[in-house]
Design a protein around this motif. Structure first.
Motif, PDB file in Angstrom:
ATOM      1  N   ILE A 139       0.810  -1.235   0.113  1.00 46.87           N
ATOM      2  CA  ILE A 139      -0.064  -0.063   0.108  1.00 46.87           C
ATOM      3  C   ILE A 139       0.848   1.312   0.142  1.00 46.87           C
ATOM      4  CG2 ILE A 139      -1.869   1.168   1.412  1.00 46.87           C
ATOM      5  CD1 ILE A 139      -2.329  -1.466   2.746  1.00 46.87           C
ATOM      6  N   MET A 140       0.650   2.274  -0.922  1.00 45.32           N
ATOM      7  CA  MET A 140       1.354   3.560  -0.713  1.00 45.32           C
ATOM      8  C   MET A 140       0.116   4.674  -0.491  1.00 45.32           C
ATOM      9  SD  MET A 140       4.563   2.899  -3.186  1.00 45.32           S
ATOM     10  CE  MET A 140       5.511   4.404  -2.354  1.00 45.32           C
ATOM     11  N   THR A 141       0.444   5.733   0.139  1.00 41.91           N
ATOM     12  CA  THR A 141      -0.546   6.779   0.234  1.00 41.91           C
ATOM     13  C   THR A 141       0.078   7.933   0.054  1.00 41.91           C
ATOM     14  OG1 THR A 141       0.195   6.891   2.724  1.00 41.91           O
ATOM     15  CG2 THR A 141      -1.623   5.243   2.077  1.00 41.91           C
ATOM     16  N   PRO A 142       0.556   8.360  -1.054  1.00 37.92           N
ATOM     17  CA  PRO A 142       1.040   9.760  -1.544  1.00 37.92           C
ATOM     18  C   PRO A 142       0.095  10.620  -1.475  1.00 37.92           C
ATOM     19  CG  PRO A 142       0.876   8.562  -3.458  1.00 37.92           C
ATOM     20  CD  PRO A 142       0.486   7.476  -2.273  1.00 37.92           C
ATOM     21  N   ASN A 143       0.567  12.145  -1.385  1.00 46.64           N
ATOM     22  CA  ASN A 143      -0.378  13.120  -1.796  1.00 46.64           C
ATOM     23  C   ASN A 143      -0.062  13.399  -3.405  1.00 46.64           C
ATOM     24  OD1 ASN A 143       1.945  15.029  -2.102  1.00 46.64           O
ATOM     25  ND2 ASN A 143       1.641  15.478  -0.104  1.00 46.64           N
ATOM     26  N   ALA A 225      -3.447   7.660   6.526  1.00 46.81           N
ATOM     27  CA  ALA A 225      -2.538   6.381   6.031  1.00 46.81           C
ATOM     28  C   ALA A 225      -2.730   5.517   7.052  1.00 46.81           C
ATOM     29  CB  ALA A 225      -1.210   6.819   5.893  1.00 46.81           C
ATOM     30  N   ALA A 226      -2.675   5.887   8.441  1.00 47.88           N
ATOM     31  CA  ALA A 226      -2.762   4.547   9.468  1.00 47.88           C
ATOM     32  C   ALA A 226      -4.300   4.378   9.303  1.00 47.88           C
ATOM     33  CB  ALA A 226      -2.646   5.258  10.715  1.00 47.88           C
ATOM     34  N   LEU A 227      -5.367   5.041   9.386  1.00 47.52           N
ATOM     35  CA  LEU A 227      -6.866   4.403   9.297  1.00 47.52           C
ATOM     36  C   LEU A 227      -6.957   3.643   8.031  1.00 47.52           C
ATOM     37  CD1 LEU A 227      -8.651   7.755  10.005  1.00 47.52           C
ATOM     38  CD2 LEU A 227      -8.054   5.881  11.654  1.00 47.52           C
ATOM     39  N   PHE A 228      -6.356   4.201   6.947  1.00 52.99           N
ATOM     40  CA  PHE A 228      -6.633   3.398   5.713  1.00 52.99           C
ATOM     41  C   PHE A 228      -6.070   1.963   5.548  1.00 52.99           C
ATOM     42  CE2 PHE A 228      -5.322   2.438   1.113  1.00 52.99           C
ATOM     43  CZ  PHE A 228      -6.587   2.260   0.414  1.00 52.99           C
ATOM     44  N   LEU A 229      -4.720   2.020   6.236  1.00 53.94           N
ATOM     45  CA  LEU A 229      -4.159   0.507   6.406  1.00 53.94           C
ATOM     46  C   LEU A 229      -5.141  -0.234   7.538  1.00 53.94           C
ATOM     47  CD1 LEU A 229      -1.914  -1.402   6.351  1.00 53.94           C
ATOM     48  CD2 LEU A 229      -0.683  -0.095   8.082  1.00 53.94           C
ATOM     49  N   PHE A 230      -5.612   0.275   8.310  1.00 60.34           N
ATOM     50  CA  PHE A 230      -6.344  -0.553   9.397  1.00 60.34           C
ATOM     51  C   PHE A 230      -7.323  -1.047   8.517  1.00 60.34           C
ATOM     52  CE2 PHE A 230      -9.856  -1.167  12.031  1.00 60.34           C
ATOM     53  CZ  PHE A 230      -9.473  -1.915  13.164  1.00 60.34           C
ATOM     54  N   LEU A 242     -12.036  -2.292  -0.471  1.00 57.97           N
ATOM     55  CA  LEU A 242     -11.213  -1.089  -0.919  1.00 57.97           C
ATOM     56  C   LEU A 242     -11.916   0.234  -0.675  1.00 57.97           C
ATOM     57  CD1 LEU A 242      -8.481   0.479  -1.803  1.00 57.97           C
ATOM     58  CD2 LEU A 242      -9.268  -0.034  -4.439  1.00 57.97           C
ATOM     59  N   ARG A 243     -13.316   0.288  -1.428  1.00 58.26           N
ATOM     60  CA  ARG A 243     -14.259   1.168  -1.111  1.00 58.26           C
ATOM     61  C   ARG A 243     -14.523   1.388   0.138  1.00 58.26           C
ATOM     62  NH1 ARG A 243     -19.596   1.933  -4.882  1.00 58.26           N
ATOM     63  NH2 ARG A 243     -20.370   3.607  -4.240  1.00 58.26           N
ATOM     64  N   HIS A 244     -14.702   0.617   0.942  1.00 60.73           N
ATOM     65  CA  HIS A 244     -15.254   0.594   2.300  1.00 60.73           C
ATOM     66  C   HIS A 244     -14.234   1.250   3.066  1.00 60.73           C
ATOM     67  CE1 HIS A 244     -17.047  -0.170   6.106  1.00 60.73           C
ATOM     68  NE2 HIS A 244     -15.886  -0.951   6.641  1.00 60.73           N
ATOM     69  N   ALA A 245     -12.770   0.802   2.861  1.00 61.07           N
ATOM     70  CA  ALA A 245     -11.673   1.327   3.429  1.00 61.07           C
ATOM     71  C   ALA A 245     -11.493   2.863   3.307  1.00 61.07           C
ATOM     72  CB  ALA A 245     -10.374   0.568   3.162  1.00 61.07           C
ATOM     73  N   LEU A 246     -11.634   3.338   1.939  1.00 62.70           N
ATOM     74  CA  LEU A 246     -11.559   4.678   1.640  1.00 62.70           C
ATOM     75  C   LEU A 246     -12.675   5.434   2.095  1.00 62.70           C
ATOM     76  CD1 LEU A 246     -10.540   7.027  -0.203  1.00 62.70           C
ATOM     77  CD2 LEU A 246     -12.020   5.968  -1.890  1.00 62.70           C
ATOM     78  N   GLU A 247     -13.900   4.934   2.295  1.00 63.50           N
ATOM     79  CA  GLU A 247     -15.148   5.729   3.020  1.00 63.50           C
ATOM     80  C   GLU A 247     -14.813   5.769   4.620  1.00 63.50           C
ATOM     81  OE1 GLU A 247     -18.429   4.377   0.014  1.00 63.50           O
ATOM     82  OE2 GLU A 247     -18.174   3.394   1.673  1.00 63.50           O
ATOM     83  N   CYS A 248     -14.436   4.893   5.037  1.00 59.60           N
ATOM     84  CA  CYS A 248     -13.921   4.893   6.508  1.00 59.60           C
ATOM     85  C   CYS A 248     -13.070   5.778   6.854  1.00 59.60           C
ATOM     86  CB  CYS A 248     -13.689   3.551   7.075  1.00 59.60           C
ATOM     87  SG  CYS A 248     -14.996   2.278   7.152  1.00 59.60           S
ATOM     88  N   ALA A 249     -11.820   5.605   6.211  1.00 57.01           N
ATOM     89  CA  ALA A 249     -10.653   6.416   6.690  1.00 57.01           C
ATOM     90  C   ALA A 249     -10.871   7.921   6.172  1.00 57.01           C
ATOM     91  CB  ALA A 249      -9.281   5.888   5.674  1.00 57.01           C
ATOM     92  N   GLY A 250     -11.474   8.117   4.734  1.00 53.76           N
ATOM     93  CA  GLY A 250     -11.664   9.412   4.628  1.00 53.76           C
ATOM     94  C   GLY A 250     -12.721  10.183   5.671  1.00 53.76           C
ATOM     95  N   SER A 251     -13.969   9.436   5.849  1.00 57.52           N
ATOM     96  CA  SER A 251     -15.088  10.300   6.590  1.00 57.52           C
ATOM     97  C   SER A 251     -14.493  10.358   8.095  1.00 57.52           C
ATOM     98  CB  SER A 251     -16.098   9.121   6.707  1.00 57.52           C
ATOM     99  OG  SER A 251     -16.740   8.989   5.518  1.00 57.52           O
TER     100      SER A 251
END
Length: 289
Positions: A139-143, A225-230, A242-251
């Motif tokens: 996983i990579m989380t660049p801006n 980054a930490a939330l998305f990884l979790f 993947l969609r769920h992880a994005l929604e949870c971390a972003g929200s």
């Protein structure tokens, strides 16, 4: 879930490990932490005290963890690298942990710079991230600035952004899911009052929009980054996960930032907003790209 987080530490404020450890613990993860520096506060204040640790220091801590059998992990996370020696030590530790736990996920947050500030790391860090960290990363989380720096592709449109993501995925670990989360996306299609996030696997990509808030808080990238990884590590690694992880971390990140803006704080209000980390009151839905 057991996660090893290898990042900077500050005694005051919330960046690096100080932005990642508590949210991960609040979600129920067992977090092992190796600090790459210990400073009084983040360097954005212009002055600070403390020490930068060496690669040897990290190796020494890893030997102690291995002696306890503690390098059997579900995931590992790295962020800002002060120098190449620390970066190489982190990658050695990741390889050691992966030997103990082949299914372990490694998330590399390739901290290098940002739009407006440019590069703020030592010149040997970008090639280390691209040539050595990316091939080890699941996983990579660049801006967006970091994505453009690593791929050489200017992302003026979402099509160019997806092409840059694909280029980065081609450099990532072949046996892994090759997930990329791009934070703070601004293309020609982005509204002025909106912040966009894009998460992609080689098979699917998703866009999440949140309202733009009147602040630019240090540590927000470390937090997401930490939330998305979790949330990725908690799922089944499918497109829906993947969609769920994005929604949870972003929200959750938006909720923390909203609480921070409301308080007029210069530091993330992680403790005050801790319930939002677990169950955000405002939920933002992602859509397929």
């Amino acid at each position: 879930m057991k996660i090893l987080s290898m990042q900077s530490w500050v005694a005051f404020g919330h960046v690096g490990n100080a932005a990642a450890i508590f949210p991960l613990q609040r979600l129920g993860a067992e977090v092992l932490a190796i600090h790459t520096v210990q400073f009084s506060n983040h360097t954005g204040y212009g002055d600070w005290t403390g020490q930068v640790f060496t690669g040897d220091h990290l190796h020494d801590l890893a030997r102690g963890l291995a002696a306890r059998g503690a390098l059997s992990l579900d995931a590992a996370l790295s962020g800002y690298l002060g120098d190449a020696g620390v970066g190489r030590a982190i990658l050695d530790i990741v390889a050691q942990a992966r030997a103990a736990s082949p299914a372990m996920l490694y998330c590399c947050d390739p901290v290098m710079g940002d739009t407006g500030r440019g590069l703020f790391v030592h010149p040997d860090i970008p090639p280390l991230l691209l040539d050595h960290a990316a091939p080890a990363a699941d996983i990579m989380t660049p801006n967006q600035f970091e994505l453009e720096q690593m791929t050489g592709i200017s992302c003026h449109s979402r099509a160019e952004l997806l092409r840059a993501i694909s280029s980065l995925q081609d450099r990532m670990r072949r046996d892994g899911p090759r997930l990329v989360l791009v934070t703070s996306v601004r293309t020609g299609e982005t509204a002025d009052d909106t912040v966009e996030l894009v998460a992609a696997s080689p098979e699917a990509s998703f866009l999440l929009k949140t309202p733009r808030l009147p602040l630019n808080a240090n540590g927000a990238g470390d937090l997401i980054a930490a939330l998305f990884l979790f949330h990725v590590a908690s799922g089944d690694r499918s497109g829906a996960a993947l969609r769920h992880a994005l929604e949870c971390a972003g929200s959750a990140t938006w909720a923390v930032l909203a609480r921070t803006a409301s308080a007029g704080s210069a530091e993330l209000c992680l403790v005050a907003a801790q319930d939002e980390i677990v169950s955000p009151t405002s939920r933002y839905d992602a859509r397929s790209l």
